[in-house]
Design an enzyme around this catalytic site. Sequence first.
Site, short mmCIF file in Angstrom:
data_model
loop_
_atom_site.label_atom_id
_atom_site.label_comp_id
_atom_site.label_asym_id
_atom_site.label_seq_id
_atom_site.Cartn_x
_atom_site.Cartn_y
_atom_site.Cartn_z
N TRP A 157 0.82 -1.22 0.00
CA TRP A 157 0.00 0.00 0.00
C TRP A 157 0.84 1.26 0.00
O TRP A 157 0.33 2.35 -0.20
CB TRP A 157 -0.92 0.02 1.23
CG TRP A 157 -0.16 -0.27 2.50
CD1 TRP A 157 -0.06 -1.47 3.14
CD2 TRP A 157 0.67 0.64 3.25
NE1 TRP A 157 0.77 -1.37 4.24
CE2 TRP A 157 1.23 -0.08 4.34
CE3 TRP A 157 0.99 1.99 3.12
CZ2 TRP A 157 2.09 0.51 5.27
CZ3 TRP A 157 1.85 2.57 4.04
CH2 TRP A 157 2.38 1.84 5.10
N ASN A 158 2.17 1.15 0.26
CA ASN A 158 2.90 2.40 0.51
C ASN A 158 3.19 3.20 -0.76
O ASN A 158 3.23 4.42 -0.72
CB ASN A 158 4.16 2.15 1.35
CG ASN A 158 5.16 1.27 0.66
OD1 ASN A 158 4.83 0.50 -0.24
ND2 ASN A 158 6.41 1.37 1.07
N ARG A 166 6.09 -0.80 -11.69
CA ARG A 166 7.44 -1.37 -11.71
C ARG A 166 7.40 -2.86 -12.07
O ARG A 166 8.40 -3.44 -12.47
CB ARG A 166 8.04 -1.17 -10.31
CG ARG A 166 9.51 -1.31 -10.22
CD ARG A 166 10.05 -0.71 -8.95
NE ARG A 166 9.85 -1.58 -7.78
CZ ARG A 166 10.42 -1.34 -6.59
NH1 ARG A 166 11.18 -0.29 -6.41
NH2 ARG A 166 10.21 -2.16 -5.59
N LYS A 181 -2.67 -8.22 -7.83
CA LYS A 181 -3.43 -8.23 -6.58
C LYS A 181 -2.86 -7.09 -5.74
O LYS A 181 -1.83 -7.22 -5.10
CB LYS A 181 -3.23 -9.58 -5.87
CG LYS A 181 -4.34 -10.03 -4.96
CD LYS A 181 -4.65 -9.16 -3.78
CE LYS A 181 -3.59 -9.10 -2.73
NZ LYS A 181 -3.73 -8.02 -1.75
N GLY A 235 6.50 -6.43 -0.58
CA GLY A 235 5.81 -6.32 0.71
C GLY A 235 6.75 -6.70 1.83
O GLY A 235 7.98 -6.62 1.68
N GLU A 257 10.65 -8.33 -3.44
CA GLU A 257 11.12 -7.02 -2.96
C GLU A 257 10.56 -6.87 -1.55
O GLU A 257 9.37 -6.61 -1.38
CB GLU A 257 10.59 -5.90 -3.86
CG GLU A 257 11.13 -5.93 -5.28
CD GLU A 257 12.58 -5.49 -5.39
OE1 GLU A 257 13.14 -4.97 -4.41
OE2 GLU A 257 13.17 -5.69 -6.47
N ARG A 285 10.58 11.17 2.91
CA ARG A 285 9.82 10.96 1.67
C ARG A 285 8.73 9.95 1.97
O ARG A 285 8.96 8.97 2.68
CB ARG A 285 10.76 10.41 0.58
CG ARG A 285 10.12 10.31 -0.77
CD ARG A 285 11.17 9.93 -1.79
NE ARG A 285 11.54 8.53 -1.66
CZ ARG A 285 11.17 7.56 -2.50
NH1 ARG A 285 10.42 7.85 -3.55
NH2 ARG A 285 11.56 6.33 -2.31
N CYS A 291 10.13 1.37 2.03
CA CYS A 291 11.10 0.30 2.33
C CYS A 291 12.51 0.87 2.33
O CYS A 291 13.40 0.35 2.96
CB CYS A 291 10.98 -0.80 1.29
SG CYS A 291 11.10 -0.16 -0.38
N GLU A 465 14.28 -4.91 -9.72
CA GLU A 465 13.24 -4.27 -10.54
C GLU A 465 13.81 -2.97 -11.10
O GLU A 465 14.55 -2.26 -10.40
CB GLU A 465 12.00 -3.98 -9.70
CG GLU A 465 11.28 -5.26 -9.29
CD GLU A 465 9.90 -5.02 -8.72
OE1 GLU A 465 9.74 -4.11 -7.89
OE2 GLU A 465 8.97 -5.76 -9.10
P1 NAD Z 1 2.43 -6.85 3.41
O1 NAD Z 1 3.48 -7.87 3.29
O2 NAD Z 1 1.55 -6.86 4.58
O3 NAD Z 1 1.47 -6.89 2.13
C1 NAD Z 1 1.96 -6.84 0.82
C2 NAD Z 1 0.93 -7.45 -0.11
O4 NAD Z 1 0.75 -8.81 0.23
C3 NAD Z 1 -0.45 -6.82 -0.03
O5 NAD Z 1 -1.02 -6.85 -1.32
C4 NAD Z 1 -1.18 -7.74 0.89
O6 NAD Z 1 -2.58 -7.69 0.71
C5 NAD Z 1 -0.61 -9.08 0.48
N1 NAD Z 1 -0.68 -10.11 1.49
C6 NAD Z 1 -0.72 -9.98 2.84
N2 NAD Z 1 -0.76 -11.19 3.42
C7 NAD Z 1 -0.73 -12.10 2.43
C8 NAD Z 1 -0.73 -13.53 2.39
N3 NAD Z 1 -0.77 -14.26 3.49
N4 NAD Z 1 -0.68 -14.13 1.19
C9 NAD Z 1 -0.62 -13.40 0.06
N5 NAD Z 1 -0.62 -12.07 0.03
C10 NAD Z 1 -0.66 -11.42 1.20
O7 NAD Z 1 3.20 -5.45 3.25
P2 NAD Z 1 2.58 -3.98 3.32
O8 NAD Z 1 2.26 -3.68 4.75
O9 NAD Z 1 1.52 -3.80 2.29
O10 NAD Z 1 3.82 -3.11 2.83
C11 NAD Z 1 4.84 -2.72 3.66
C12 NAD Z 1 6.05 -3.64 3.53
O11 NAD Z 1 6.44 -3.69 2.17
C13 NAD Z 1 7.26 -3.15 4.29
O12 NAD Z 1 7.91 -4.23 4.91
C14 NAD Z 1 8.13 -2.56 3.19
O13 NAD Z 1 9.51 -2.52 3.49
C15 NAD Z 1 7.84 -3.47 2.06
N6 NAD Z 1 8.15 -2.82 0.79
C16 NAD Z 1 9.26 -3.26 0.10
C17 NAD Z 1 9.61 -2.65 -1.09
C18 NAD Z 1 10.81 -3.11 -1.85
O14 NAD Z 1 10.92 -2.74 -3.01
N7 NAD Z 1 11.72 -3.89 -1.29
C19 NAD Z 1 8.84 -1.60 -1.60
C20 NAD Z 1 7.73 -1.18 -0.86
C21 NAD Z 1 7.39 -1.81 0.33
#
Ligand code: NAD
Length: 484
Positions: A157-158, A166, A181, A235, A257, A285, A291, A465
């Site tokens: 969501w961030n 990307r 998704k 995520g 990622e 930012r 992340c 990416e």
């Molecule tokens: P999250 O892991 O909770 O969710 C990410 C995605 O996975 C969402 O679409 C969510 O609905 C889905 N999801 C959640 N549980 C799931 C499951 N059991 N099975 C399948 N899908 C599932 O992360 P978030 O809170 O949305 O985002 C924040 C995190 O993302 C932070 O840890 C951040 O560092 C990371 N992030 C990483 C990058 C990168 O490029 N490395 C970029 C942005 C965010």
Amino acid sequence: MTSDGALKLAPTQLLIGGERRDSSDGALMDVYDPATASVFTQVADGSVEDGLSAVEAAAAAGPGWAATPPRQRGEVLRRTFELMTEHAEELAHLMVLENGKALRDARSEVAYAAEFFRWYAEEAVRGFGELGTAPSGANRILVMRQPVGVCVLVTPWNFPAAMATRKIGPALAAGCSVVLKPASDTPLTALAIGALLEEAGAPAGVVNVVPSRKSGPVVSAMLHDPRVRKLSFTGSTEVGRALLHEAADTIVNTSMELGGNAPFLVLDDADVSAAVEGAMLAKMRNGGEACTAANRFYVHRSVADEFSRGLADAMGHLVVGPGSDPATELGPLVNPAAVEKVEELVAGALDEGARALLGATRPDRTGWYYDPTVLTNVGSTNPILGEEVFGPVAPIVVFDDDEEAIAAANDTEFGLVSYLYTGDLARGLRVAEALEAGMIGLNRGLVSDPAAPFGGVKQSGIGREGGHEGMLEYLESKYIAVQW
Ligand code: NAD
């Protein structure tokens, strides 16, 4: 721009096989405005059946898209870049509504996100293979690159726009069809991007968008469908790890990622005001919800006071308010759980002896806000250093020599990005080489660039990416031993 104008851009139904559909069980999910803590719309809440229908549609559209000339695929991406640019204001306001971020952050994200389509429009025509001679001279080695197949893309969501583009950009450039998704808190931006891709000429089924609050079962069902050959996930490390286990069942190709815990080093010879400026970017930012956000500041003792006062002064002047107000520099966090997590981490840090030079408070207003916070006197074992804060909090640790700073920076299971400020470029490169991270900001607080390979080492991820590498994630190499 009114919120109505922005909402017009985003359909609220699923996008499957070129059709707008309600979810198979009629379920709807609420979408919240973090600035008011209230629901402002509802979106179809995709079911397992919908996820599988989307895979079906993607599988049906895949071969036609893979056979479409690369130039034509690139032109769809280029046109989507243009449409995103035309609708930049609506998209920015849409993100402010569902994510809470300040409008200025949302505007930069739209530009950054659209750029992935422009970059991959240009890369689409560069998917060349290789030709070589076997060392024995017996035959030629021909390597052709083919699209990996149906891709499931799961985004956080961030950065609701950029994390989607990307992935969609390189996937479509490579000739793959996709099911996106998006995160449950921010489905609208993804649906709007899906609509723009359609308008730009992406054939039915090439891009499918299935928001769902039942992420676990929906993604799991798709990963176990043998037609799915690729998972690209952005995520948390925790969810990424669980999905890697799931992907193992059908040996699905994965790109991950994941989370970060970025150190920000200020060496004794750094230009301190430049370091403060870079720290404001690296930390603030997207309101600290990145992340790549600087999560731990390691500052040499000789400049620690000057840096801490400078950062507290700059963070203390940020205008906190609803993201939709153009004067706002820091909007609310995404949801109440995010605020609770930040509050808990700060309380824990203070218990362990940290001192609040700024903030450590919640403003007295409706919405999911947290004040800009600077913590000093943070000991090297303070628990706040071990976790992604994902909010406007800067803990500062003092160090005495480079080796100590490098060891502290590397003392984490994460390895996404590290930042480093020094007046000596050679010294900076030596330290950069020793830092365990996929990316380094050397005298720079921002690393993200569609033309560069973004990604982490250790538990921050697998794969890259952006850049040339980004498209390779969606291509398989086929080797043909050929004699002529
Ligand atoms: P999250 O892991 O909770 O969710 C990410 C995605 O996975 C969402 O679409 C969510 O609905 C889905 N999801 C959640 N549980 C799931 C499951 N059991 N099975 C399948 N899908 C599932 O992360 P978030 O809170 O949305 O985002 C924040 C995190 O993302 C932070 O840890 C951040 O560092 C990371 N992030 C990483 C990058 C990168 O490029 N490395 C970029 C942005 C965010």
